[in-house]
Scaffold this active site. Structure first.
Site, PDB file in Angstrom:
ATOM      1  N   HIS A 105       0.858  -1.177   0.000  1.00  0.00           N
ATOM      2  CA  HIS A 105       0.000   0.000   0.000  1.00  0.00           C
ATOM      3  C   HIS A 105       0.898   1.232   0.000  1.00  0.00           C
ATOM      4  O   HIS A 105       1.058   1.907   1.010  1.00  0.00           O
ATOM      5  CB  HIS A 105      -0.953  -0.038   1.200  1.00  0.00           C
ATOM      6  CG  HIS A 105      -1.701  -1.345   1.284  1.00  0.00           C
ATOM      7  ND1 HIS A 105      -2.166  -1.870   2.466  1.00  0.00           N
ATOM      8  CD2 HIS A 105      -2.051  -2.214   0.316  1.00  0.00           C
ATOM      9  CE1 HIS A 105      -2.770  -3.021   2.217  1.00  0.00           C
ATOM     10  NE2 HIS A 105      -2.714  -3.258   0.919  1.00  0.00           N
TER      11      HIS A 105
HETATM   12  C1  LIG Z   1       0.217  -9.413  -1.158  1.00  0.00           C
HETATM   13  C2  LIG Z   1      -0.707  -8.242  -1.386  1.00  0.00           C
HETATM   14  C3  LIG Z   1      -1.826  -8.080  -0.597  1.00  0.00           C
HETATM   15  C4  LIG Z   1      -2.674  -6.989  -0.816  1.00  0.00           C
HETATM   16  N1  LIG Z   1      -3.797  -6.894  -0.061  1.00  0.00           N
HETATM   17  C5  LIG Z   1      -4.633  -5.875  -0.236  1.00  0.00           C
HETATM   18  C6  LIG Z   1      -5.821  -5.785   0.536  1.00  0.00           C
HETATM   19  O1  LIG Z   1      -6.113  -6.671   1.338  1.00  0.00           O
HETATM   20  N2  LIG Z   1      -6.628  -4.703   0.337  1.00  0.00           N
HETATM   21  C7  LIG Z   1      -6.314  -3.708  -0.527  1.00  0.00           C
HETATM   22  O2  LIG Z   1      -7.064  -2.733  -0.612  1.00  0.00           O
HETATM   23  N3  LIG Z   1      -5.198  -3.785  -1.295  1.00  0.00           N
HETATM   24  C8  LIG Z   1      -4.363  -4.838  -1.169  1.00  0.00           C
HETATM   25  N4  LIG Z   1      -3.234  -4.931  -1.944  1.00  0.00           N
HETATM   26  C9  LIG Z   1      -2.945  -3.836  -2.877  1.00  0.00           C
HETATM   27  C10 LIG Z   1      -3.731  -3.967  -4.176  1.00  0.00           C
HETATM   28  O3  LIG Z   1      -3.412  -5.160  -4.812  1.00  0.00           O
HETATM   29  C11 LIG Z   1      -3.447  -2.756  -5.062  1.00  0.00           C
HETATM   30  O4  LIG Z   1      -3.853  -1.598  -4.364  1.00  0.00           O
HETATM   31  C12 LIG Z   1      -4.176  -2.773  -6.384  1.00  0.00           C
HETATM   32  O5  LIG Z   1      -3.942  -3.944  -7.102  1.00  0.00           O
HETATM   33  C13 LIG Z   1      -3.754  -1.558  -7.202  1.00  0.00           C
HETATM   34  O6  LIG Z   1      -4.384  -1.546  -8.458  1.00  0.00           O
HETATM   35  P1  LIG Z   1      -3.637  -0.879  -9.700  1.00  0.00           P
HETATM   36  O7  LIG Z   1      -4.488  -1.073 -10.880  1.00  0.00           O
HETATM   37  O8  LIG Z   1      -3.209   0.479  -9.309  1.00  0.00           O
HETATM   38  O9  LIG Z   1      -2.299  -1.748  -9.846  1.00  0.00           O
HETATM   39  P2  LIG Z   1      -2.150  -3.274 -10.301  1.00  0.00           P
HETATM   40  O10 LIG Z   1      -3.337  -4.075  -9.909  1.00  0.00           O
HETATM   41  O11 LIG Z   1      -0.831  -3.746  -9.797  1.00  0.00           O
HETATM   42  O12 LIG Z   1      -2.069  -3.189 -11.883  1.00  0.00           O
HETATM   43  C14 LIG Z   1      -0.998  -2.510 -12.519  1.00  0.00           C
HETATM   44  C15 LIG Z   1      -0.594  -3.290 -13.750  1.00  0.00           C
HETATM   45  O13 LIG Z   1       0.262  -2.476 -14.538  1.00  0.00           O
HETATM   46  C16 LIG Z   1       1.258  -3.295 -15.111  1.00  0.00           C
HETATM   47  N5  LIG Z   1       2.403  -2.452 -15.491  1.00  0.00           N
HETATM   48  C17 LIG Z   1       3.289  -1.843 -14.677  1.00  0.00           C
HETATM   49  N6  LIG Z   1       4.189  -1.162 -15.399  1.00  0.00           N
HETATM   50  C18 LIG Z   1       3.862  -1.337 -16.698  1.00  0.00           C
HETATM   51  C19 LIG Z   1       4.423  -0.885 -17.911  1.00  0.00           C
HETATM   52  N7  LIG Z   1       5.516  -0.106 -17.936  1.00  0.00           N
HETATM   53  N8  LIG Z   1       3.835  -1.266 -19.071  1.00  0.00           N
HETATM   54  C20 LIG Z   1       2.736  -2.067 -19.082  1.00  0.00           C
HETATM   55  N9  LIG Z   1       2.171  -2.527 -17.945  1.00  0.00           N
HETATM   56  C21 LIG Z   1       2.723  -2.161 -16.764  1.00  0.00           C
HETATM   57  C22 LIG Z   1       1.568  -4.294 -14.027  1.00  0.00           C
HETATM   58  O14 LIG Z   1       2.188  -5.458 -14.544  1.00  0.00           O
HETATM   59  C23 LIG Z   1       0.182  -4.559 -13.442  1.00  0.00           C
HETATM   60  O15 LIG Z   1      -0.439  -5.660 -14.072  1.00  0.00           O
HETATM   61  C24 LIG Z   1      -2.379  -6.020  -1.792  1.00  0.00           C
HETATM   62  C25 LIG Z   1      -1.236  -6.201  -2.590  1.00  0.00           C
HETATM   63  C26 LIG Z   1      -0.412  -7.311  -2.392  1.00  0.00           C
HETATM   64  C27 LIG Z   1       0.767  -7.507  -3.265  1.00  0.00           C
END
Ligand SMILES: Cc1cc2nc3c(=O)[nH]c(=O)nc-3n(C[C@H](O)[C@H](O)[C@H](O)COP(=O)(O)OP(=O)(O)OC[C@H]3O[C@@H](n4cnc5c(N)ncnc54)[C@H](O)[C@@H]3O)c2cc1C
Length: 587
Positions: free
Chosen positions: A516
């Site tokens: 986070h």
């Molecule tokens: C072990 C773990 C437990 C968690 N538990 C919780 C929880 O209980 N509750 C909660 O609220 N949150 C939790 N989280 C956090 C949550 O997973 C994230 O807040 C959420 O996934 C963020 O969404 P996002 O779309 O911003 O990023 P992501 O879901 O990570 O998606 C971003 C994507 O962009 C891709 N990417 C990155 N750079 C590039 C690039 N240059 N070119 C193309 N693609 C790229 C990545 O590969 C990824 O697939 C947890 C995370 C982890 C790792």
């Protein structure tokens, strides 16, 4: 470099925010949308073979590969940052579904005053109470504005829980300290694990207000408003750091991907790493023209697009904007520039590791399932005579203890660190140990920020992202206070022995904290204070939107994803109802 035919929209990242935005645009417009995801494709059936703790939990099968791209870290601007060779404190994901595939699915909303931390703190305690080096500022979006979007996201994910504040009416058994909610949770709480029920009784006996942890993990079969049906959790214990085998845990691949795949106007390209957002923002009327990426075969490609939506998680969101020169990098010495400022990481630690006589059956469980209390959250309690501001949530969750990682955690009274005595004690305590844990807020400071590392580069030759991050007295005192509260509760739970958390020193990249991490591309009501406006539109590049926790000006105690998804729904509405009708800078 190969140039492809132009798309209407290019989305960078195929995780929670990227797939949610694609789903909304696909269902509500006829725009040609391209999603570029750096990692591989994923399907639900991939996870049937996923119950392998060594591969997934220990060796981090689903995470970003640090040998290809990592980040560097230092504790202050006078140090030389070093690369993190093995992710520990946070675990960025890669592959379709992103980090949202292997998350824990704890699904709390932020406290309403978290959005107005600066003005609410000044109002109650005066400006002098804020730490000297703070960089706290209000978001410009309020809880009330976001409430309908929180509700939509909870319905999409099928969140389980019990309301504690329905339209202002306080309800015992729910979180009576939460902001008002317009609707009950879409699903009732899951069954309460034994350890969590002990916590609930102990917390109640001490006069606190425990409630079931809201979780995006189903307690019954559920069909969401998009028509996606998923089945109830069976507490297999292979949850966080794994994908869910039966789809009970909400993940982008089981809630959004099936809908995205049905949209003919949306295409998803995996194995495509975006390296630059191409723009001419330096010129008057400048805008983004598309993105450069390296495809799965290693070929360099230019994808032109009318609208670019950056959804690549906090770390890549910051790095791509910095690499692309999209915004003015923040300079902590002068306070000028906004790109990279207000890096925060949720405070998170096992406050009281507790040892019991009776077995806990802790091999059964799921990510967020458990009981928590918010009596010491945000500014719910008076800080006048306390040596810190803000707070967080104490909880007793049962994630499901697998055989390897939790093995060998022993009471401090047992001195053996190896050999037969250690082995025997480890076996005895394996199922008699669990923690009352804490998740809290880190105040943003002028000295904690993201920029590009001047020394280290990735496999493609681009500078790595550098994190300058450390705890301050506010976090250290908060940790001390919360540890004492957790120990008090663990005693009331009948713990035979307790290991209190030793306290916070410097920011530690080896111990898992939480994934986070917020800030760097923060929202603000004026361009001198943030990178994006409150619609999450880039202040200098009107056809560039940035989604995710990188837009949070401060950390909440609550896990960020509910707020990330609520903001994504809100931006989707703004795009469809306003921007697409009249592209340009939104008022
Ligand atoms: C072990 C773990 C437990 C968690 N538990 C919780 C929880 O209980 N509750 C909660 O609220 N949150 C939790 N989280 C956090 C949550 O997973 C994230 O807040 C959420 O996934 C963020 O969404 P996002 O779309 O911003 O990023 P992501 O879901 O990570 O998606 C971003 C994507 O962009 C891709 N990417 C990155 N750079 C590039 C690039 N240059 N070119 C193309 N693609 C790229 C990545 O590969 C990824 O697939 C947890 C995370 C982890 C790792």
């Amino acid at each position: 470099m190969k140039t492809l035919p132009s798309a209407d929209v290019v989305i960078i990242g195929g995780g929670w925010t990227g797939l949610l935005m694609a789903k909304e645009l696909g269902a509500r417009t006829s725009l040609a949308v391209v999603i570029l995801e750096r990692g591989g494709p994923r399907n639900l059936q991939d996870y049937s073979a996923g119950m392998d703790e060594l591969d997934y939990f220990v060796r981090l099968h689903m995470m970003q590969d640090p040998s290809q791209e990592t980040v560097t870290l230092r504790h202050n601007a006078n140090e030389r940052a070093l690369p993190i060779r093995q992710f520990g404190a946070f675990l960025p994901g890669s592959g379709v579904g992103g980090t949202g595939e292997h998350w824990g699915a704890v699904y709390p909303r932020l406290q309403p005053d978290c959005f107005e931390m600066y003005s609410k703190t000044v109002e109650r305690y005066g400006a002098k109470r804020l730490p000297e080096e703070h960089s706290v500022q209000d978001w410009g979006v309020t809880y009330d504005e976001l409430e309908p979007y929180y509700t939509r996201s909870e319905q999409m994910a099928g969140v389980t829980g019990k309301a504690g504040n329905l339209r202002g009416k306080k309800i015992e058994g729910g979180n009576v300290f939460e902001g008002w909610r317009s609707a009950e949770y879409p699903n009732p709480p899951a069954k309460t694990p034994y350890f969590s029920s002990m916590f609930r009784e102990a917390a109640k006996s001490l006069g606190y207000h425990p409630y079931p942890t809201p979780a995006a993990i189903l307690s019954q079969t559920y069909t969401n408003p998009d028509g996606v049906t998923r089945s109830a959790c069976v507490f297999c214990g292979y949850c966080e750091r794994h994908g869910c085998m039966i789809g009970a845990k909400a993940q982008p691949t089981n809630t959004l991907l099936p809908l995205v795949r049905r949209q003919k106007s949306v295409s998803l390209r995996s194995g495509c790493t975006v390296r630059r957002i191409v723009h001419d923002a330096a010129q008057a009327g400048g805008k983004a023209h598309g993105v450069n990426y390296i495809d799965a075969s290693g070929e360099e490609v230019f994808q032109p697009a009318d609208l670019v939506i950056l959804c690549s998680f906090t770390l890549s969101n910051n790095r791509l904007l910095l690499l692309s020169g999209a915004g003015t990098p923040y300079d902590p010495a002068t306070g000028k520039g906004t790109l990279g400022k207000n890096l925060t990481h949720q405070v998170s630690f096992p406050a009281a590791t507790s040892f019991f006589e009776k077995p806990l059956n802790r091999f059964m469980g799921a990510g967020g399932i458990g009981i928590r209390m918010s009596d010491f959250d945000g500014d719910v309690f008076d800080h006048t005579n306390l040596p810190f501001l803000r707070g967080g949530v104490l909880n007793a969750s049962m994630q499901g203890a697998q055989p390897i990682a939790p093995f060998g955690v022993l009471p401090r009274s047992i001195k053996a660190r190896w050999g037969s005595e250690w082995k025997k004690a480890s076996i005895d305590y394996y199922d008699r140990t669990s923690s009352v844990s804490f998740g809290g807020e880190q105040i943003p400071y002028k000295g904690n920020y993201f920029d590009l590392d001047p020394t280290y580069r990735d496999h493609a030759g681009d500078p790595l992202l550098r994190l300058t991050q450390n705890w301050r007295e506010n976090e250290r005192k908060m940790v001390e206070f919360m540890t004492a509260k957790a120990v008090e509760i663990a005693h009331a739970m009948g713990a035979k022995e307790i290991n209190p958390y030793p306290g916070y020193g410097d920011y530690d990249v080896t111990r898992y904290q939480s994934t986070h991490i917020q800030g760097g591309t923060i929202m603000a009501t004026s361009p001198d204070r943030g990178v994006v406006n409150t619609h999450l539109q880039h202040w200098q590049i009107p056809n560039l939107f940035v989604l995710g926790a990188s837009t949070f000006p401060n950390s909440g105690s609550a896990n960020p994803t509910p707020t990330i998804l609520a903001l994504t729904y809100r931006t989707a509405d703004i795009l469809v109802e306003r921007y697409l009708k009249k592209p340009g800078m939104l008022a």
